[in-house]
Design a protein around this motif. Structure first.
Motif, PDB file in Angstrom:
ATOM      1  N   ALA A   1      59.220-116.360  20.768  1.00 54.99           N
ATOM      2  CA  ALA A   1      59.307-117.793  21.003  1.00 54.99           C
ATOM      3  C   ALA A   1      57.995-118.490  20.651  1.00 54.99           C
ATOM      4  O   ALA A   1      57.971-119.531  19.985  1.00 54.99           O
ATOM      5  N   LEU A   2      56.859-117.920  21.098  1.00 56.08           N
ATOM      6  CA  LEU A   2      55.567-118.540  20.835  1.00 56.08           C
ATOM      7  C   LEU A   2      55.155-118.384  19.374  1.00 56.08           C
ATOM      8  O   LEU A   2      54.374-119.202  18.868  1.00 56.08           O
ATOM      9  N   GLN A   3      55.654-117.353  18.683  1.00 53.55           N
ATOM     10  CA  GLN A   3      55.337-117.192  17.271  1.00 53.55           C
ATOM     11  C   GLN A   3      55.866-118.382  16.476  1.00 53.55           C
ATOM     12  O   GLN A   3      55.198-118.896  15.574  1.00 53.55           O
ATOM     13  N   THR A   4      57.078-118.828  16.807  1.00 52.61           N
ATOM     14  CA  THR A   4      57.633-120.002  16.140  1.00 52.61           C
ATOM     15  C   THR A   4      56.774-121.221  16.415  1.00 52.61           C
ATOM     16  O   THR A   4      56.512-122.035  15.529  1.00 52.61           O
ATOM     17  N   MET A   5      56.315-121.383  17.668  1.00 51.52           N
ATOM     18  CA  MET A   5      55.449-122.506  18.010  1.00 51.52           C
ATOM     19  C   MET A   5      54.121-122.412  17.278  1.00 51.52           C
ATOM     20  O   MET A   5      53.572-123.425  16.820  1.00 51.52           O
ATOM     21  N   LEU A   6      53.584-121.208  17.137  1.00 56.27           N
ATOM     22  CA  LEU A   6      52.301-121.019  16.463  1.00 56.27           C
ATOM     23  C   LEU A   6      52.396-121.456  15.005  1.00 56.27           C
ATOM     24  O   LEU A   6      51.494-122.117  14.481  1.00 56.27           O
ATOM     25  N   GLU A   7      53.479-121.093  14.342  1.00 50.39           N
ATOM     26  CA  GLU A   7      53.646-121.487  12.941  1.00 50.39           C
ATOM     27  C   GLU A   7      53.735-122.998  12.804  1.00 50.39           C
ATOM     28  O   GLU A   7      53.347-123.557  11.779  1.00 50.39           O
ATOM     29  N   PHE A   8      54.229-123.667  13.825  1.00 48.62           N
ATOM     30  CA  PHE A   8      54.282-125.125  13.830  1.00 48.62           C
ATOM     31  C   PHE A   8      52.891-125.720  14.014  1.00 48.62           C
ATOM     32  O   PHE A   8      52.535-126.725  13.398  1.00 48.62           O
ATOM     33  N   LEU A   9      52.050-125.089  14.855  1.00 48.40           N
ATOM     34  CA  LEU A   9      50.746-125.646  15.198  1.00 48.40           C
ATOM     35  C   LEU A   9      49.670-125.347  14.162  1.00 48.40           C
ATOM     36  O   LEU A   9      48.733-126.124  14.008  1.00 48.40           O
ATOM     37  N   GLN A  10      49.757-124.222  13.462  1.00 49.12           N
ATOM     38  CA  GLN A  10      48.645-123.803  12.621  1.00 49.12           C
ATOM     39  C   GLN A  10      48.477-124.676  11.384  1.00 49.12           C
ATOM     40  O   GLN A  10      47.429-124.640  10.739  1.00 49.12           O
ATOM     41  N   ASN A  11      49.488-125.499  11.053  1.00 51.24           N
ATOM     42  CA  ASN A  11      49.372-126.400   9.913  1.00 51.24           C
ATOM     43  C   ASN A  11      48.921-127.792  10.330  1.00 51.24           C
ATOM     44  O   ASN A  11      49.068-128.746   9.578  1.00 51.24           O
ATOM     45  N   SER A  12      48.404-127.930  11.543  1.00 51.25           N
ATOM     46  CA  SER A  12      47.991-129.231  12.061  1.00 51.25           C
ATOM     47  C   SER A  12      46.592-129.128  12.643  1.00 51.25           C
ATOM     48  O   SER A  12      46.112-128.047  12.972  1.00 51.25           O
ATOM     49  N   GLU A  13      45.917-130.274  12.746  1.00 49.73           N
ATOM     50  CA  GLU A  13      44.588-130.334  13.361  1.00 49.73           C
ATOM     51  C   GLU A  13      44.623-131.141  14.662  1.00 49.73           C
ATOM     52  O   GLU A  13      43.588-131.524  15.176  1.00 49.73           O
ATOM     53  N   LYS A  14      45.812-131.404  15.192  1.00 52.60           N
ATOM     54  CA  LYS A  14      45.949-132.265  16.368  1.00 52.60           C
ATOM     55  C   LYS A  14      45.612-131.504  17.653  1.00 52.60           C
ATOM     56  O   LYS A  14      45.658-130.285  17.705  1.00 52.60           O
TER      57      LYS A  14
ATOM     58  N   ARG B   1      58.418-124.250  34.275  1.00 51.51           N
ATOM     59  CA  ARG B   1      58.357-124.408  32.831  1.00 51.51           C
ATOM     60  C   ARG B   1      56.912-124.449  32.359  1.00 51.51           C
ATOM     61  O   ARG B   1      55.996-124.691  33.152  1.00 51.51           O
ATOM     62  N   SER B   2      56.732-124.218  31.080  1.00 46.39           N
ATOM     63  CA  SER B   2      55.439-124.367  30.424  1.00 46.39           C
ATOM     64  C   SER B   2      55.629-125.343  29.272  1.00 46.39           C
ATOM     65  O   SER B   2      56.494-125.134  28.412  1.00 46.39           O
ATOM     66  N   GLU B   3      54.828-126.409  29.277  1.00 46.47           N
ATOM     67  CA  GLU B   3      54.951-127.445  28.254  1.00 46.47           C
ATOM     68  C   GLU B   3      53.797-127.349  27.267  1.00 46.47           C
ATOM     69  O   GLU B   3      52.646-127.171  27.656  1.00 46.47           O
ATOM     70  N   ILE B   4      54.118-127.466  25.994  1.00 50.80           N
ATOM     71  CA  ILE B   4      53.111-127.532  24.931  1.00 50.80           C
ATOM     72  C   ILE B   4      53.245-128.902  24.281  1.00 50.80           C
ATOM     73  O   ILE B   4      54.293-129.227  23.709  1.00 50.80           O
ATOM     74  N   ILE B   5      52.206-129.716  24.419  1.00 50.38           N
ATOM     75  CA  ILE B   5      52.234-131.096  23.942  1.00 50.38           C
ATOM     76  C   ILE B   5      51.235-131.245  22.799  1.00 50.38           C
ATOM     77  O   ILE B   5      50.057-130.931  22.958  1.00 50.38           O
ATOM     78  N   VAL B   6      51.729-131.697  21.648  1.00 52.79           N
ATOM     79  CA  VAL B   6      50.874-131.972  20.495  1.00 52.79           C
ATOM     80  C   VAL B   6      50.623-133.472  20.463  1.00 52.79           C
ATOM     81  O   VAL B   6      51.565-134.267  20.346  1.00 52.79           O
ATOM     82  N   ILE B   7      49.359-133.866  20.604  1.00 53.33           N
ATOM     83  CA  ILE B   7      48.998-135.271  20.713  1.00 53.33           C
ATOM     84  C   ILE B   7      48.818-135.868  19.329  1.00 53.33           C
ATOM     85  O   ILE B   7      48.028-135.367  18.514  1.00 53.33           O
TER      86      ILE B   7
END
Length: 337
Positions: A222-235, A307-313
């Protein structure tokens, strides 16, 4: 049988094999099986948590996968690993930019060479062909073709406003939702996006063992999918831990503050250990049981509150600080000397 083609630098670590048969329902599980069969190859493909390293771009049957971890494999599937461009995926963005620049100049050329008389004739014929269609002056026949062939000021072409394209974040969330549905965990994840931020909430039964800050086996995928989403951003990324109102085990955590904080820190450290997200982008926050989605009055409500929330600002423009004075007037707060 599904197979994977290894790049030349990795073949020596796999006994000189160019292609290796795969065993597993998803891309990640198949590559984990390769790592078990060839231990020397594992550390080049996978992190110590078992996730796919961001050093590789994965192609499935000739198509690049944006989120390869949870993609299911057919019996005849063929994977290919290609080294990621140095510095990340900048080459893809650069190629898109060059393509758009080319299209822009093609549009400029086509506008300069427009036969306005023929275009107006086409519009009038369409208006007559469709009953009830209002006659619209799409383009004026007096458009200047650059000033040398016509007299007077150029008349602009007015194009109706197009609906805005969804932001890139929404596109990526759509792909992420599809991957999570394929993995059968979509019911434990909620996705939300607005102008200010993007929120991904994981139910704690998907990530953590009950009453602890230890990952469940399903957490990595589950977190691997989230990581691939985050690694292309600088937010900036905020990881927020929430619990229900149940008491904790005093031997492990004194209160729910410690439990929710430990879970948030566990996720943050996992992202850092993967080596693809800068630590300064990450913030861990503990909320304990004080920000529930529902009252903690039933087991079902308590399950949703854990729950655990991951928020991209999303970055926003800074506005001048204002204060409200008398009714009907607004004044700026004076700056300190």
């Amino acid at each position: 049988m599904a197979t994977v083609t290894l790049p030349a630098p990795l073949r020596a670590l796999a006994g000189g094999n160019r292609e290796i048969p795969l065993a597993g329902l998803t891309v990640l599980r198949a590559l984990q099986s390769v790592g078990r069969e060839y231990p020397r190859l594992r550390r080049h493909l996978l992190t110590r948590w078992g996730g796919l390293r961001p050093l590789w771009v994965v192609f499935l049957d000739g198509r690049r996968l944006r989120f390869p971890a949870l993609r299911r494999l057919s019996p005849a599937a063929h994977l290919q690993l290609v080294p990621s461009p140095r510095g990340g995926n900048w080459l893809i963005s650069y190629s898109d930019f060059i393509t758009l620049l080319f299209v822009f100049f093609v549009v400029l050329y086509s506008m300069a060479a427009t036969n306005t008389a023929k275009l107006k004739t086409v519009v009038e014929n369409l208006a007559r062909a469709v009953a009830g269609l209002k006659s619209l002056e799409v383009v004026s026949p007096s458009i200047s073709l650059g000033g040398a062939l016509d007299k007077g000021d150029p008349v602009p072409i007015i194009i109706a406003e197009l609906p805005p394209r969804p932001p890139e974040t929404v596109d990526m969330l759509t792909d992420m939702a599809a991957q999570l549905r394929e993995a059968g965990v979509s019911g434990d994840v909620s996705l939300q996006a607005n102008v200010e931020s993007t929120l991904v909430a994981f139910n704690d039964k998907l990530l953590f063992k009950p009453g602890t800050a230890e990952f469940e086996p399903s957490a990595v995928e589950a977190l691997q999918t989230m990581l691939e989403f985050l690694q292309n951003s600088e937010k900036e990324v905020r990881v927020i831990g929430h619990t229900d109102s149940s008491a904790t085990d005093p031997a492990q955590f004194a209160t729910n503050w410690e439990l929710s904080g430990a879970r948030a820190v566990t996720i943050v450290r996992w992202f850092v250990d993967m080596g693809s997200i800068q630590p300064k982008r990450l913030v861990a926050v503990a909320q304990a049981e004080f920000r529930p989605l529902f009252p903690n009055d039933t087991e079902e409500h308590m399950k949703k509150n854990r729950r655990s929330e991951i928020i991209v600002i999303n970055p926003v423009e800074k506005k001048a600080t204002m204060s409200v004075g008398a009714v009907g007037s607004i004044e700026k707060i004076p700056e300190l000397p």
